[in-house]
Write an enzyme that holds these catalytic residues in place. Structure first.
Site, PDB file in Angstrom:
ATOM      1  N   SER A 134       0.842  -1.199   0.000  1.00 43.68           N
ATOM      2  CA  SER A 134       0.000   0.000   0.000  1.00 43.68           C
ATOM      3  C   SER A 134       0.870   1.239   0.000  1.00 43.68           C
ATOM      4  CB  SER A 134      -0.892   0.022   1.244  1.00 43.68           C
ATOM      5  OG  SER A 134      -1.546   1.277   1.369  1.00 43.68           O
ATOM      6  N   TYR A 147      -1.618  -0.376  10.716  1.00 40.52           N
ATOM      7  CA  TYR A 147      -1.973  -0.796   9.352  1.00 40.52           C
ATOM      8  C   TYR A 147      -0.851  -0.401   8.387  1.00 40.52           C
ATOM      9  CZ  TYR A 147      -3.850  -1.053   4.703  1.00 40.52           C
ATOM     10  OH  TYR A 147      -4.002  -1.345   3.371  1.00 40.52           O
TER      11      TYR A 147
HETATM   12  P1  NDP Z   1     -11.823  -5.815   0.924  1.00 41.30           P
HETATM   13  O1  NDP Z   1     -12.199  -5.554   2.345  1.00 41.30           O
HETATM   14  O2  NDP Z   1     -12.819  -5.509  -0.132  1.00 41.30           O
HETATM   15  O3  NDP Z   1     -11.325  -7.331   0.773  1.00 41.30           O
HETATM   16  C1  NDP Z   1     -10.473  -7.890   1.725  1.00 41.30           C
HETATM   17  C2  NDP Z   1     -10.379  -9.381   1.510  1.00 41.30           C
HETATM   18  O4  NDP Z   1      -9.485  -9.920   2.507  1.00 41.30           O
HETATM   19  C3  NDP Z   1     -11.706 -10.093   1.659  1.00 41.30           C
HETATM   20  O5  NDP Z   1     -11.841 -11.066   0.648  1.00 41.30           O
HETATM   21  C4  NDP Z   1     -11.597 -10.760   3.015  1.00 41.30           C
HETATM   22  O6  NDP Z   1     -12.303 -11.992   3.043  1.00 41.30           O
HETATM   23  C5  NDP Z   1     -10.096 -11.051   3.093  1.00 41.30           C
HETATM   24  N1  NDP Z   1      -9.678 -11.256   4.471  1.00 41.30           N
HETATM   25  C6  NDP Z   1      -9.566 -10.317   5.454  1.00 41.30           C
HETATM   26  N2  NDP Z   1      -9.257 -10.919   6.629  1.00 41.30           N
HETATM   27  C7  NDP Z   1      -9.180 -12.251   6.374  1.00 41.30           C
HETATM   28  C8  NDP Z   1      -8.929 -13.379   7.179  1.00 41.30           C
HETATM   29  N3  NDP Z   1      -8.670 -13.282   8.497  1.00 41.30           N
HETATM   30  N4  NDP Z   1      -8.923 -14.600   6.610  1.00 41.30           N
HETATM   31  C9  NDP Z   1      -9.172 -14.735   5.286  1.00 41.30           C
HETATM   32  N5  NDP Z   1      -9.424 -13.694   4.462  1.00 41.30           N
HETATM   33  C10 NDP Z   1      -9.434 -12.473   5.015  1.00 41.30           C
HETATM   34  O7  NDP Z   1     -10.486  -4.960   0.713  1.00 41.30           O
HETATM   35  P2  NDP Z   1      -9.564  -4.690  -0.590  1.00 41.30           P
HETATM   36  O8  NDP Z   1      -9.959  -5.526  -1.738  1.00 41.30           O
HETATM   37  O9  NDP Z   1      -9.502  -3.221  -0.751  1.00 41.30           O
HETATM   38  O10 NDP Z   1      -8.153  -5.112  -0.005  1.00 41.30           O
HETATM   39  C11 NDP Z   1      -7.353  -6.137  -0.553  1.00 41.30           C
HETATM   40  C12 NDP Z   1      -5.918  -5.844  -0.152  1.00 41.30           C
HETATM   41  O11 NDP Z   1      -5.504  -4.609  -0.729  1.00 41.30           O
HETATM   42  C13 NDP Z   1      -5.697  -5.691   1.350  1.00 41.30           C
HETATM   43  O12 NDP Z   1      -4.478  -6.309   1.695  1.00 41.30           O
HETATM   44  C14 NDP Z   1      -5.593  -4.187   1.543  1.00 41.30           C
HETATM   45  O13 NDP Z   1      -4.819  -3.831   2.660  1.00 41.30           O
HETATM   46  C15 NDP Z   1      -4.934  -3.782   0.254  1.00 41.30           C
HETATM   47  N6  NDP Z   1      -5.106  -2.390  -0.125  1.00 41.30           N
HETATM   48  C16 NDP Z   1      -6.355  -1.838  -0.250  1.00 41.30           C
HETATM   49  C17 NDP Z   1      -6.478  -0.510  -0.618  1.00 41.30           C
HETATM   50  C18 NDP Z   1      -7.789   0.170  -0.705  1.00 41.30           C
HETATM   51  O14 NDP Z   1      -7.829   1.422  -0.683  1.00 41.30           O
HETATM   52  N7  NDP Z   1      -8.917  -0.540  -0.836  1.00 41.30           N
HETATM   53  C19 NDP Z   1      -5.300   0.305  -0.945  1.00 41.30           C
HETATM   54  C20 NDP Z   1      -4.049  -0.370  -0.741  1.00 41.30           C
HETATM   55  C21 NDP Z   1      -3.968  -1.670  -0.386  1.00 41.30           C
HETATM   56  P3  NDP Z   1     -13.304 -12.459   4.218  1.00 41.30           P
HETATM   57  O15 NDP Z   1     -13.754 -11.234   4.945  1.00 41.30           O
HETATM   58  O16 NDP Z   1     -14.397 -13.173   3.499  1.00 41.30           O
HETATM   59  O17 NDP Z   1     -12.475 -13.371   5.056  1.00 41.30           O
HETATM   60  C1  8X3 Z   2      -5.090   1.577   1.806  1.00 40.78           C
HETATM   61  C2  8X3 Z   2      -4.675   2.906   1.290  1.00 40.78           C
HETATM   62  O1  8X3 Z   2      -4.358   5.352   1.897  1.00 40.78           O
HETATM   63  O2  8X3 Z   2      -6.360   4.228   2.712  1.00 40.78           O
HETATM   64  O3  8X3 Z   2      -3.971   0.780   1.963  1.00 40.78           O
HETATM   65  O4  8X3 Z   2      -4.229   3.732   3.702  1.00 40.78           O
HETATM   66  S1  8X3 Z   2      -4.917   4.101   2.468  1.00 40.78           S
END
Ligand code: NDP
Ligand code: 8X3
Length: 250
Positions: A134, A147
């Site tokens: 990120s 985070y």
């Molecule tokens: P979402 O919340 O839409 O998806 C997150 C996914 O992670 C879900 O499928 C969830 O599945 C899974 N997950 C979380 N905890 C667990 C667990 N304990 N066991 C198994 N699966 C888990 O978020 P995003 O798609 O946005 O995020 C995906 C990745 O991208 C993350 O690592 C996030 O930090 C990163 N990211 C996101 C950004 C954003 O702005 N959205 C920016 C930068 C990075 P379930 O709940 O069904 O278990």
């Molecule tokens: C998620 C991006 O800027 O919301 O990793 O922390 S930010």
């Protein structure tokens, strides 16, 4: 047919990536806790999709799922370490230690364990790893605390893996996105959809499909090329300056 294992395929980037990779002719193993969402993806994507429901923090469930892969899906060519979450936006001094531990367990410990387990097959198949870091791991912002630090770990782990895997043919990439509208902020705010809607309003944020396209592009580059890291932001998100506190002004 190449095979990708995508953690966190029940929502956001992971679900979009599952669709994109299957459309491009890959087999996909999709993981997550919400089995019903994985089942729905299976109904949508068919035999090319294998649902694997487990909590990435649960060592026994994780090992059972990965050790029990059917032979047709066991030859993993690509690991997408996508499952992850942020919990809370409070400053460190007001944050919940339990939330911090959950983020460390999910974003760091589980990612490390899954990577360690799959390295042998990835080396055998000259495969690839795409980690979801990120911008939060690169730039400090108030409330980012654990985070952001967990994502700094992921960003740097990707580079040190590259160093160790040099000569194996295994490629490693860290994707470091900025604001993307997924379930991320709903989760971060404890289920506050309005807070999420407000955050992304007027921003034209990154979409899950944008990220899935990026993952597919990285995964299908010629095998002599490695994208080390790629930082992606919406055009409407940029940088602010340093905050300065002046004594005597509150
Ligand atoms: P979402 O919340 O839409 O998806 C997150 C996914 O992670 C879900 O499928 C969830 O599945 C899974 N997950 C979380 N905890 C667990 C667990 N304990 N066991 C198994 N699966 C888990 O978020 P995003 O798609 O946005 O995020 C995906 C990745 O991208 C993350 O690592 C996030 O930090 C990163 N990211 C996101 C950004 C954003 O702005 N959205 C920016 C930068 C990075 P379930 O709940 O069904 O278990
Ligand atoms: C998620 C991006 O800027 O919301 O990793 O922390 S930010």
């Amino acid at each position: 047919m190449p095979t990708a294992l995508i953690t966190g395929a029940t929502a956001g980037f992971g679900a979009a990536a599952a669709r994109a990779f299957v459309s491009a002719g890959w087999q996909v193993i999709g993981t997550g806790r919400r089995a019903e969402r994985l089942d729905a993806l299976k109904a949508e994507l068919g035999d090319a999709f294998l649902p694997l429901a487990f909590d990435v923090r649960d060592e026994a469930a994780r090992n059972a799922a990965l050790d029990g892969l059917p032979a047709a899906f066991a030859g993993i060519d690509l690991l997408i370490n996508n499952a992850g979450l942020a919990l809370g936006t409070e400053p460190a001094q007001q944050a919940s230690l339990a939330n911090w531990q959950t983020m460390i367990d999910t974003n760091i410990s589980a990612l490390v364990a899954i990577t360690h387990k799959l390295l042998p097959v990835l080396i055998e198949r000259k495969g690839a790893i795409i980690n979801l870091g990120s911008i939060a791991g690169n730039y400090a912002y108030p409330g980012g605390n654990v985070y952001a630090a967990s994502k700094a770990f992921v960003n740097h782990l990707s580079h040190v893996l590259r160093a160790d895997l040099n000569g194996t043919g295994v490629r490693v990439t860290c994707i470091e996105p900025g604001m993307a509208e997924t379930e991320f902020t709903v989760v971060r705010t404890g289920g506050n959809q309005q807070a999420s809607d407000n955050l992304y309003a007027g921003v034209n944020p990154i979409t899950s499909e944008d990220l899935a396209d990026t993952m597919l592009w990285i995964a299908t580059l010629p095998p002599h090329l490695n994208i080390n890291r790629i930082e992606i932001m919406p055009v409407h998100q940029s940088f602010a300056g340093f905050a300065i506190h002046r004594e005597g002004q509150g």
